[in-house]
Design an enzyme around this catalytic site. Structure first.
Site, PDB file in Angstrom:
ATOM      1  N   GLN A 125      -2.529  54.990  21.877  1.00 12.39           N
ATOM      2  CA  GLN A 125      -3.335  56.063  21.293  1.00 12.39           C
ATOM      3  C   GLN A 125      -2.481  56.906  20.363  1.00 12.39           C
ATOM      4  O   GLN A 125      -1.457  57.450  20.788  1.00 12.39           O
ATOM      5  CB  GLN A 125      -3.887  56.925  22.430  1.00 12.39           C
ATOM      6  CG  GLN A 125      -4.747  58.085  22.011  1.00 12.39           C
ATOM      7  CD  GLN A 125      -5.293  58.828  23.229  1.00 12.39           C
ATOM      8  OE1 GLN A 125      -4.788  58.684  24.341  1.00 12.39           O
ATOM      9  NE2 GLN A 125      -6.315  59.626  23.023  1.00 12.39           N
ATOM     10  N   GLY A 126      -2.906  57.033  19.097  1.00 14.53           N
ATOM     11  CA  GLY A 126      -2.149  57.839  18.138  1.00 14.53           C
ATOM     12  C   GLY A 126      -2.894  59.115  17.807  1.00 14.53           C
ATOM     13  O   GLY A 126      -3.554  59.211  16.771  1.00 14.53           O
ATOM     14  N   SER A 128      -1.642  62.776  19.273  1.00 10.22           N
ATOM     15  CA  SER A 128      -0.708  63.912  19.191  1.00 10.22           C
ATOM     16  C   SER A 128       0.356  63.723  18.129  1.00 10.22           C
ATOM     17  O   SER A 128       0.803  62.599  17.852  1.00 10.22           O
ATOM     18  CB  SER A 128       0.017  64.097  20.530  1.00 10.22           C
ATOM     19  OG  SER A 128      -0.881  64.463  21.527  1.00 10.22           O
ATOM     20  N   SER A 160       1.728  56.941  24.523  1.00 10.70           N
ATOM     21  CA  SER A 160       1.898  56.116  25.722  1.00 10.70           C
ATOM     22  C   SER A 160       1.862  54.653  25.321  1.00 10.70           C
ATOM     23  O   SER A 160       1.030  54.258  24.515  1.00 10.70           O
ATOM     24  CB  SER A 160       0.751  56.347  26.701  1.00 10.70           C
ATOM     25  OG  SER A 160       0.560  57.698  26.952  1.00 10.70           O
ATOM     26  N   GLU A 243     -12.273  59.844  28.904  1.00 10.89           N
ATOM     27  CA  GLU A 243     -11.121  60.065  29.775  1.00 10.89           C
ATOM     28  C   GLU A 243     -11.550  60.507  31.167  1.00 10.89           C
ATOM     29  O   GLU A 243     -10.817  60.405  32.128  1.00 10.89           O
ATOM     30  CB  GLU A 243     -10.215  61.143  29.165  1.00 10.89           C
ATOM     31  CG  GLU A 243      -8.819  60.645  28.939  1.00 10.89           C
ATOM     32  CD  GLU A 243      -7.947  61.607  28.146  1.00 10.89           C
ATOM     33  OE1 GLU A 243      -8.424  62.661  27.726  1.00 10.89           O
ATOM     34  OE2 GLU A 243      -6.777  61.279  27.953  1.00 10.89           O
ATOM     35  N   GLU A 370      -3.963  75.691  30.410  1.00 12.43           N
ATOM     36  CA  GLU A 370      -4.520  76.805  29.639  1.00 12.43           C
ATOM     37  C   GLU A 370      -5.781  76.358  28.885  1.00 12.43           C
ATOM     38  O   GLU A 370      -6.791  77.064  28.859  1.00 12.43           O
ATOM     39  CB  GLU A 370      -3.478  77.347  28.645  1.00 12.43           C
ATOM     40  CG  GLU A 370      -2.376  78.204  29.279  1.00 12.43           C
ATOM     41  CD  GLU A 370      -1.420  77.409  30.144  1.00 12.43           C
ATOM     42  OE1 GLU A 370      -1.221  76.202  29.871  1.00 12.43           O
ATOM     43  OE2 GLU A 370      -0.875  77.978  31.114  1.00 12.43           O
TER      44      GLU A 370
END
Lengths: 387, 347
Positions: A125-126, A128, A160, A243, A370
């Site tokens: 997964q690209g 972040s 990951s 997810e 948060e």
């Protein structure tokens, strides 16, 4: 809410338990970042596929098990109970597969789904980037249009499984825009394209589960866009919604950890210690609460009542709770915690030090606590959006 | 005077880049040599005995600075632990460590060939680095301190703590010594433990100060959602919580350092106990907040926050964790009775 299993679920559980009992490897496989480990994990994925257990969550028309979320949960519990290996194509099977089914063209479905299902093609997964963590929409990796191609330049991080993936599903900036959520495109990038460099990203406990991926003039066909150009944010939100299904077996693992802890306390002769008993009792109660909570959540999902924001509650709950379990484990082991060596007397499944660090990271990955609190406050509780 | 000492020693550590290069094998040796050049390794030994003189407070300044920079040297063990056992005169500027823990002590038997040491000393810090190990032992009549050259200490099992600092277990099997290596005293293990707890409390409070600075810096520099993280109230409140813990830890550790000179008093150990409990709690909160504010970056090996937080997690467990010292304090306070509480706090 019905806590009892239906006869169908009980039957499925017995079958799954039997199959896993026969085929799941004894003991842990080598780590994925070793050649033999990667090969062993790929073999396991093939076994799961042949057994029909690779993608219970996929519709039957796409080759999956067509199982409802309750049945998926049953399988996950059995999977965790037997200590079966990490699923190295979880991003393919759990995230991009369902995304393609929901938003891809027929041609794209034919092209990618079979490889994902069999795990012959592995995905990473690209999303972040160094400057785009919690604020994902601030992503900067550029995709400049050049005829039937995009030229991609930029950097992804915390990828990951990046070291051995065949494909990346990536969010790229295709148009400059005053509003940062616009101008983002969802692009599928083959990891063997010239100009891609993958570097291991070592974490503080020494493990290399993640990579940084650098793009220099990487040419990607426009036909690899999912959905419309500049409409990628909407599709990314769909991916993130998938997810939800990823923590279905978590409560089982947590209960196992509490049991391990009780065993540790006994071996240390601390089961009569008042502080230890209080701490263990608290963790035990949390384990029960977690299990009931998951049953409730899954039941609601099965009935179509779940809006998705409850996942934030679940994540916040276990990510705050798990570090406490490992803190207690360290307290019980005391200064004898031989954390950096495999001391048999103090053995904890998955190595206590790694599990400890991973639990600490839980409040940060997959959406920080948060952010989860913001979602709970604003979306679940209807409190006003922050200034 | 302490300020000049503090500045000097902080500059020494930051010039050396101890924290940055902590993984290099020779860092410890280089740092010790530099400290020895400035006579800082012999602080705590009287000038008449070949040392640099100085007070516990001076020692604490050096230990705190070393901790802030994650310096991989046995300075706390030497300056704050070994000093309190009165053994350092035989090697005033050498690195020392102390073997003591609550529970079973090794035994000293008087034999025809001399005093002989037997038994296990678990998880002794820095044995492979120091020149001398001060072992608190039981000789049947009471307790003694035995000064053993590090090379004579048989290592049964090498290990490290969570921060990668060596913590080896020694197994003595009738090690024959000379009489001048053995010194008697009253309640030596209690004294040694209190000194050890104080040392770790000082170290923890030093690291926490560095952690606070790093966290504030990060919150001011890291931008997400159009501005620095630090402008979010949630982040501000986390950092404020950390700041409060740092202040409390510093106060507790300072009080324990002052009390080191009164360790022989009946209740002389209490300030050490309180400091270890309070800094232990502060370490837990501090590490949690630091990592939460630093987010994913703080989890990478490269970033280096872990060099500080691993020490927090390790040191709060060592030399008596909160449960041990809490129980000791609780017992003492309860047995003295309610009317003694206020006087015991204010005397």
């Amino acid at each position: 809410m019905d806590l009892r299993e239906s006869p169908e679920q009980a039957h499925f559980r017995a079958q799954a338990r039997d199959w896993l009992g026969r085929y799941a490897p004894d003991g842990a496989l080598s780590p994925v970042d070793t050649p033999e480990g990667l090969s062993a994990h790929r073999d396991w994925e093939r076994l799961l596929f042949e057994g029909g257990y690779a993608a219970l969550n996929w519709p039957v028309e796409y080759g999956g098990g067509g199982a409802d979320v309750l049945t998926q949960a049953v399988f996950q519990e059995e999977y965790v109970r037997v200590g079966a290996p990490e699923r190295i194509n979880r991003l393919g099977l759990g995230l991009i597969g369902p995304t393609i089914m929901a938003h891809g063209s027929n041609e794209q479905k034919h092209r990618w789904l079979p490889g994902i299902l069999s795990s012959e093609e592995l995905w990473c997964q690209g999303f972040s980037e160094p400057e785009a963590g919690s604020d994902l929409a601030a992503l900067r990796t550029r995709a400049e249009r050049d005829g039937e191609f995009f030229d991609v330049n930029g950097q992804k991080t915390w990828t990951s499984l990046g070291m051995f993936a065949d494909w990346m599903f990536a969010l790229v900036r295709s148009s400059p825009s005053a509003r940062k959520h616009h101008g983002i495109t969802y692009l599928m990038i083959p990891m063997d394209t010239p100009g891609i460099e993958v570097r291991p990203l070592r974490q503080l406990h020494g493990d290399v589960g993640f990579s940084e991926v650098f793009f220099t003039d990487v040419r990607v066909p426009v036909e690899n866009v999912i959905g419309d150009i500049d409409d990628g944010w909407r599709i990314a939100m769909a991916t993130l919604s998938f997810e939800r299904g990823s923590s279905l077996g978590h409560h089982t693992r947590y209960s196992q950890d509490v049991e391990t802890l009780i065993g540790l306390a006994r071996r240390r002769g601390l089961d009569q210690d008042a502080d230890v008993r209080m701490a263990v009792a608290d963790l035990y109660v949390q384990a029960q609460v977690f299990r009931r909570h998951m049953q409730r959540v899954v039941t609601r999902q099965a009935r179509g009542e779940d809006e998705g924001f409850e996942a934030s509650l679940t994540k916040l709950f276990w990510s705050e709770m798990e570090p406490r379990l490992f803190e207690t484990a360290l307290d019980i082991l005391g200064p004898f915690a031989e954390l950096n060596q495999e001391a048999p007397a103090n053995k904890f499944p998955g190595r206590l030090d790694r599990r400890y660090w991973h639990a600490r990271a839980a409040k940060i990955f997959a959406g920080t606590s948060e952010i989860q609190k913001n979602v709970i406050a604003e979306r679940l509780l209807g409190l006003p959006r922050g200034a | 005077m302490n300020e000049i000492l503090d500045e000097t020693v902080q500059r020494l550590f930051s010039d050396h880049g101890a924290a940055r290069d902590a993984d290099r094998e020779t860092v410890g040796e280089e740092l010790w040599a530099r400290l020895a050049d400035l006579e800082m390794t012999s602080v705590g030994v009287a000038e008449a005995d070949g040392g640099a003189g100085g007070t516990s407070s001076d020692a604490a300044v050096i230990v705190r600075a070393a901790a802030r920079h994650a310096a991989p040297i046995p300075i706390a063990e030497t300056l704050l632990m070994a000093t309190m056992l009165g053994v350092r005169t035989r090697a005033p500027s050498a690195p020392w460590t102390v073997a003591v823990r609550p529970g079973e002590l090794p035994r000293l038997h008087r034999t025809a060939s001399g005093p002989a040491l037997s038994g296990r000393a678990a998880r002794v810090p820095w044995v492979r680095t120091v020149e001398w190990v001060a072992v608190v032992a039981d000789d049947g009549d009471g307790q003694v301190v035995v000064s053993v050259p590090a090379q004579d200490c048989p290592i049964e099992c090498t290990d490290v703590n969570l921060a990668g600092e060596p913590r080896d277990t020694l197994l003595f099997d009738h090690l024959v010594l000379s009489d001048d290596q053995v010194v008697g005293g009253v309640e030596l293990s209690k004294r040694a433990l209190a000194a050890a707890a104080t040392a770790r409390a000082v170290q923890i409070s030093g690291v926490l100060e560095e952690v606070l600075e790093a966290t504030v810096r990060y919150a001011n520099e890291r931008e997400q959602f159009g501005g620095p993280l630090g402008r979010f109230q949630a982040v501000q409140q986390l950092v404020a919580e950390l700041a409060a813990e740092v202040a409390a830890a510093r106060a507790a550790a300072d009080a324990a350092v002052v009390a080191l000179d009164a360790l022989d008093r009946n209740d002389g150990w209490r300030a050490a106990a309180a400091a270890k409990v309070r800094t232990g709690r502060a370490a837990t909160v501090g590490a949690r907040v630091a990592h939460q504010v630093h987010g994913a970056m703080g989890f990478s090996q490269e970033h280096g926050l872990h060099r500080l937080t691993r020490r927090l997690w390790s040191w709060r467990e060592e030399c008596g964790a909160e449960a041990y010292w809490g129980a000791e304090l609780g017992r003492a306070v309860l047995s003295a009775g309610g009317s003694r509480l206020w006087p015991s706090l204010t005397d």
